[in-house]
Scaffold this active site. Structure first.
Site, PDB file in Angstrom:
ATOM      1  CG  ASP A 229       0.890   0.300   5.328  1.00 24.70           C
ATOM      2  OD1 ASP A 229       1.202  -0.291   6.727  1.00 24.70           O
ATOM      3  OD2 ASP A 229       0.490  -0.550   4.678  1.00 24.70           O
ATOM      4  CG  MET A 230       4.859   7.364   5.360  1.00 22.70           C
ATOM      5  SD  MET A 230       6.732   7.245   5.262  1.00 22.70           S
ATOM      6  CE  MET A 230       7.034   8.904   4.810  1.00 22.70           C
TER       7      MET A 230
END
Length: 218
Positions: free
Chosen positions: A53-54
């Site tokens: 995930d970012m």
């Protein structure tokens, strides 16, 4: 472009992704800077194998060329890649000794997860249509935040937002989680306190056992 290279050879590279950087390009000109683009600026044949995930930091392996990408992707699909994360969660998750999976004190959580299409990029627990997901977790020594607990998380499966959803489902969301935590829990940290600390797998060409560990930045 900043690229933190942990390991590289002619076939693959292991990188340390910072929190706040996309793994792959997003929609829009402002979302083209990402880990794989930075990798391709160094190795034009670099290809994505898996993503973080970012908001998550830590270890990511990229393939050099489609054949190695296929082999590494197969290793992930066959659960032959060992991944270990570290997180700080709200409150103190209760340890159920009857649910322990090993003498080392690992606890087990299994829930069916599904992409929540009307509320993307979220996923959700869906007992009718969700896909099986499984995580082992246990308490971890380390820097303590008041009213929070540090955990080791070992994902057995690799569903979207699995660790974040599993912790939320336990009632102990990860601090700084803008998607699944309450505003109060989200505000307790300047970033998502989730880090991919360890990555272990057999080299797809040499079969050497590779083991990487990246210090937790929180």
């Amino acid at each position: 472009m900043n690229l933190d290279v942990v390991y590289s050879d002619a076939h693959l590279a292991v990188l340390n992704k910072p929190s706040g950087l996309l793994s792959v390009p997003g929609r829009g000109d402002d979302k083209q800077d990402c880990l794989i683009a930075r990798a391709q600026s160094v190795w034009p044949d670099a290809l994505t194998v898996h993503r973080l995930d970012m908001a998550t930091s830590g270890l990511v392996v990229v393939a050099r060329g489609p054949e190695v990408q296929r082999m590494l992707s197969h290793a992930f699909a066959e659960r032959k890649v060992h991944k270990m994360y570290e997180a700080v969660v709200d409150g103190s998750p209760p340890e159920d000794l009857s649910n322990a999976t090993s003498p080392e004190g690992w606890q087990d959580i299994q829930l069916p997860l599904l992409i929540d299409w009307p509320n993307r990029p979220k996923s959700k627990v869906d007992w009718t249509h969700g896909k099986p997901s499984q995580t082992h977790w246990r308490r971890k020594a380390g820097p303590v935040i008041e009213g929070a607990t540090r955990l080791e998380l070992h994902p057995i499966t690799g569903r979207t937002h699995q660790l974040r959803l599993h912790m939320m489902a336990l009632g102990h969301a990860i601090l700084g989680d803008t998607l699944y935590a309450s505003p109060e829990v989200c505000a307790r940290a300047p970033r998502l306190l989730l880090h991919a600390r360890q990555l272990q797998f057999h080299h797809p060409l040499t079969q050497e056992w590779l083991s990487f560990e990246m210090a937790v930045p929180f």
